[in-house]
Design an enzyme around this catalytic site. Structure first.
Site, short mmCIF file in Angstrom:
data_model
loop_
_atom_site.label_atom_id
_atom_site.label_comp_id
_atom_site.label_asym_id
_atom_site.label_seq_id
_atom_site.Cartn_x
_atom_site.Cartn_y
_atom_site.Cartn_z
N ASN A 1 -6.04 3.97 10.05
CA ASN A 1 -5.21 2.87 10.82
C ASN A 1 -4.88 2.97 12.43
OD1 ASN A 1 -3.81 5.14 9.58
ND2 ASN A 1 -2.01 4.36 10.89
N THR B 1 9.92 -7.56 -12.50
CA THR B 1 9.37 -8.93 -12.74
C THR B 1 8.34 -9.31 -11.62
OG1 THR B 1 11.62 -9.72 -13.59
CG2 THR B 1 10.21 -11.38 -12.52
N ALA C 1 0.84 -1.34 0.14
CA ALA C 1 -0.19 -0.12 -0.01
C ALA C 1 0.76 1.15 -0.12
CB ALA C 1 -1.08 0.06 1.33
N THR C 2 1.86 1.17 0.48
CA THR C 2 2.85 2.31 0.43
C THR C 2 3.41 2.82 -1.05
OG1 THR C 2 4.21 1.92 2.83
CG2 THR C 2 5.19 3.12 1.06
N CYS D 1 1.05 4.26 14.68
CA CYS D 1 0.97 2.95 14.05
C CYS D 1 2.34 2.24 13.84
CB CYS D 1 0.16 3.06 12.74
SG CYS D 1 1.06 3.82 11.40
N GLN E 1 -6.52 -0.49 5.40
CA GLN E 1 -7.19 -1.13 6.64
C GLN E 1 -8.33 -1.81 6.34
OE1 GLN E 1 -5.85 -1.58 9.85
NE2 GLN E 1 -3.88 -0.57 9.36
N ALA F 1 -1.95 -6.92 0.66
CA ALA F 1 -2.36 -8.27 1.17
C ALA F 1 -1.72 -8.34 2.81
CB ALA F 1 -1.42 -9.11 0.35
N HIS F 2 -1.02 -7.88 3.35
CA HIS F 2 -0.65 -8.23 4.64
C HIS F 2 -1.35 -8.00 5.82
CE1 HIS F 2 1.31 -4.78 6.63
NE2 HIS F 2 1.57 -4.42 5.27
#
Ligand SMILES: Cc1ncc(COP(=O)(O)O)c(C=O)c1O
Ligand SMILES: Cc1ncc(COP(=O)(O)O)c(C=O)c1O
Lengths: 393, 127, 393, 127
Positions: free
Chosen positions: A154, A242, A74-75, A328, A182, A203-204
């Protein structure tokens, strides 16, 4: 002694075992090892698997997979959206609107834009880190290129009312970027319905691997973007490098699972969050920074009178893993603008704790965590000078 | 983040402070020294039971970070057995090193020194 | 029928099973799931594991781990080095030197710099895609900010003589960036000894996972960099974004294995490469684009008279997976500047093939691959109009 | 990359071309039609054995991409049994669609048409 209760889901989720399984396969399956850009069958098979995963990720936010760019998180997605649109469309206008309640990725990207000659209007969040649509509407100008607001904060979990902002931006032809790191995968999100041109998520924060994220783009946004990095031309030339097959497949599986369980989990976690809140009342002098309504199911930001945050974190450490409410998970620890904007003084910000729940949190964990925290708060207060509760609040 | 990293001694002193709390008034006349600097996240109170110019028993109460609480515990422990005269000259420099207090926190230890000075003063005035 | 022989290592390596194992553990081990930036024990354990892996990665190129930035791959590393230094030091000069033989990641980043007002000197590679030190020395100017050359060419494997370039740049205070994506982990590299200020490499070209790379920086380079993406402040604020623990640990393991086996593997692969070259002579009318000396052990770029590249690729597909010699695995297929610069006409470029060997290549595979290719070349020539060999060469 | 993706029919025609090669001269008089455009990666030669204005047997030789080779095979196959007159009107439009030839490659098929025209011409002149 039982393992510490993990209440730091807002910082990162443990990888879902089904995701880990998918990734372990992708890392060993001979047919998936090739470079997805290679033209031989190995490369084409990897590319096909990636496109399938891309569809699952896009479905999570109602996006068109053909316009979903895969990034490193997301960053990067936030930076690509903000720097990419501003640099790519600087001839169309130099005004950007965002808020001081945003994540550092958005705030620092906007600071960079100021250095590059853009004018940024910094809205003051009014609701636990979120802005009201009215604030955005007021700030919109003819030369406003881009509006960036977050879906869910967040630190507090507060939700932003996106629809009116989306409608206003559409009406004016201003691009709307939303940081949904979030909330994506936890609450229903539909970029089309909300009128969001750029939606960033990762994803995390939903059971997938760290290091892979996405930026869902509208047609207009896609054509406006200038890449952050150039090269092989992957992701439609907007994000070269890649493609990481195993990461993308993991993201896809995490997205499928999140979509499948979204509604049930939202209900379950909301109930657990309230259970936690009530158990914690035993400590007395507890205040809630997170809103009771319009909040992420799993996030509870709160504070304890007369308690110092760092000591509280250490005191509960063997029983509960959580984040300080004011910082955060970030490599640097600034006091929270969001909490201060809510009227908390620095001492109260300092005394705040962010407890965040997720897929593996259950009632027993919640009760154990509450007991640990209440015990720690009591102990710390006993050690503090008399009258501390009336001074630190 | 700097926070979260504490040497073993800080942890031990933080989790098992033998000198936290108060002195039983029944034991004799208890004098106190207090200093606070909330902006520096530090608020310290020392209590001492003295006899013949000697600190017989010492306790502390404090609000602050783990390093501060550990330093208070260590200080209180070291106070016991010392002469009241020594209090004023009590130095925290070596203590800061021993507990590996990060530079940005050293200012907080001054609050401990202030509390000690206040303690010394109240002992004299109560003498 | 036996599985196709994988001869596309230059595009990407199959993940080493020991790396996959390390990653599978990192993806499931509860202690490694937290956000490495979190201050609780879970976060700190992940952070410690990362620092250990960082040391292994740095050791591979003789870099100081304190100045090794982890990125999403060599594309990002190259872009961070080029765009980062140029943008961060534009007040010091506007001149950049690179070559037309570089990878797209470098070429396109430099094209972007031209758009941003920098003057780029494009050297013409003289040796199979590599420049001679003399060319760089001639091009150096007072206002030269940065020189970017590759360690090993991705199409031909040709090695560049870096030391003299490093010395010259050091003497003039010009920063030297080296794209070592192909050579890192295969041949000894020492950034200190070579005088390299910025060295980019990637895990997936040495047995590690895709989507993780590194940029080793000198003190001067580190202070010069402007980040590509802003946010949480990870990687010393130069590359924000939650650190991907499993990716970094996989990179670390891959680096350890590469360092361990480097010398033996270099010898073994050089022998296998020559064995392959000699077996392929059976086809007649074979030319070699890769240099016989000063070349990566595993890379063999060659061409066949009278053969069309795309048809050759399809003809061998069921037996050999390789890349066309003229397009390194990239999402777009441009004719190769490198091969043309070597004097090959477009038809000859088109007829070229890049065979690349790696850790799992053995003599049996080499012989099988050679047989498949010779058979395919013969068949295609039989189908072609008479005299094709004298026309297509 | 566009390359690497071929429909099954292209693959079949590419891997098992029944009409690649030459016609046994013993069978009769063989006429040829050739066209090349190396810059378009295409070089095509058709050979035909004709009798009573009919193509009895057809073969091809070609240098080019899989789509071109497949198209040549298909063309040669379709030539057989056709009247010489038809050759000039032979259209490759439907063939391009059937083989899913990508747009950027359509120019290459024109070379096949040119070879056919050349074949027709040499048949006439040899008639
Ligand atoms: C609101 C928000 N935006 C952006 C990010 C950054 O995401 P990532 O860690 O994938 O770069 C986070 C989490 O760290 C977040 O909570
Ligand atoms: C020389 C060179 N530089 C850069 C890259 C890009 O590396 P990555 O795929 O890790 O972005 C590659 C391989 O694709 C390469 O061969």
């Amino acid at each position: 002694m039982s393992a510490p209760v993990y209440l730091d889901y807002a910082a990162s989720w443990p990888v879902d075992p089904r995701v880990a399984e998918t990734m372990a396969q992708a890392l060993t399956e001979p047919d998936l090892q090739a470079n997805p850009s290679s033209s031989h069958p190995g490369g084409r098979r990897a590319a096909l698997a990636i496109e399938q995963a891309r569809r699952a990720v896009a479905a999570l936010v109602g996006a068109d997979p053909a316009r979903l760019l895969l990034t490193s998180g997301a960053t990067e997605s936030n930076n690509l959206a903000l720097l990419g649109v501003a640099r790519g469309r600087r001839d169309r206008g130099r005004h950007v609107i965002t808020s001081r309640g945003e994540h550092r990725a958005v705030i620092d990207a906007c600071r960079q834009l100021e250095k590059e000659g853009f004018e940024v209007t910094w809205l003051k969040p009014v609701r636990a880190g979120c802005v009201d649509p009215g604030q955005v509407l007021e700030a919109l100008r003819k030369d406003t290129l881009l509006v960036s607001v977050m879906h869910a904060n967040n630190e507090t979990g507060a939700l932003c009312d996106l629809a009116p902002i989306g409608a206003a931006c559409r009406a004016r032809g201003t691009l709307l970027h939303v940081d949904a790191a979030q909330g994506a995968g936890k609450l229903p999100l539909d970029v089309e319905a909300l009128g969001v041109d750029l939606l960033a998520f990762t994803a995390h924060k939903l059971g997938g691997p760290k290091g892979i994220g996405a930026l869902a783009c509208s047609v207009r946004a896609l054509t406006a973007l200038q890449p952050l990095q150039f090269g092989g031309g992957q992701e439609q030339g907007l994000r070269s490098g890649t493609s990481a097959t195993h990461q993308i497949l993991g993201f896809g599986m995490a997205a499928e699972l999140a979509l499948q369980h979204m509604h049930a989990e939202a209900e379950r976690l909301t109930a657990l969050r309230e259970r936690l809140w009530h158990r914690l009342q035993a400590a007395e002098g507890v205040w809630r920074n997170s809103p009771a309504q319009d909040c992420l199911p799993g996030t509870l930001n709160l504070g304890f009178e007369g308690v110092e945050g760092e000591s509280l974190m250490l005191a509960i450490q063997s029983g509960v893993w959580a984040s300080s409410g004011s910082a955060c998970a970030s490599a640097s620890a600034e006091p929270s603008y969001v909490l201060r904007a809510m009227g908390l003084n620095d001492l109260a910000c300092q005394a705040s704790l962010r407890l965040s729940l997720g897929r593996w949190t259950d009632a027993a964990q919640v009760d154990r965590a509450a007991a640990v925290i209440v015990e720690a708060v009591t102990r710390l207060r006993e050690r503090a000078p008399a009258g501390v509760r009336s001074r630190i609040r | 983040m700097a926070t979260g990293n504490y040497c073993t001694e800080v942890r031990d002193l933080f989790f098992t402070p033998a000198h936290a709390g108060d002195i039983d008034p029944a034991a004799g006349r208890v004098v106190r020294g207090e200093a606070e600097a909330l902006d520096r996240t530090a608020w310290v109170v020392f209590a001492a039971l003295c006899r013949d110019g000697q600190v017989i028993e010492a306790r502390f109460r404090a609000w602050g970070c783990p390093h501060l609480l550990a330093a208070c515990e260590l200080t209180a422990a070291q106070l016991e057995g010392r002469s009241v005269a020594e209090l004023a000259r009590f130095s925290l420099a070596d203590l800061a090193g021993r507990l590996q207090v990060p530079a940005e926190k050293l200012g907080r230890l001054l609050v401990i020194e202030d509390a000690l000075l206040a303690l010394a003063a109240s002992i004299r005035s109560s003498g």
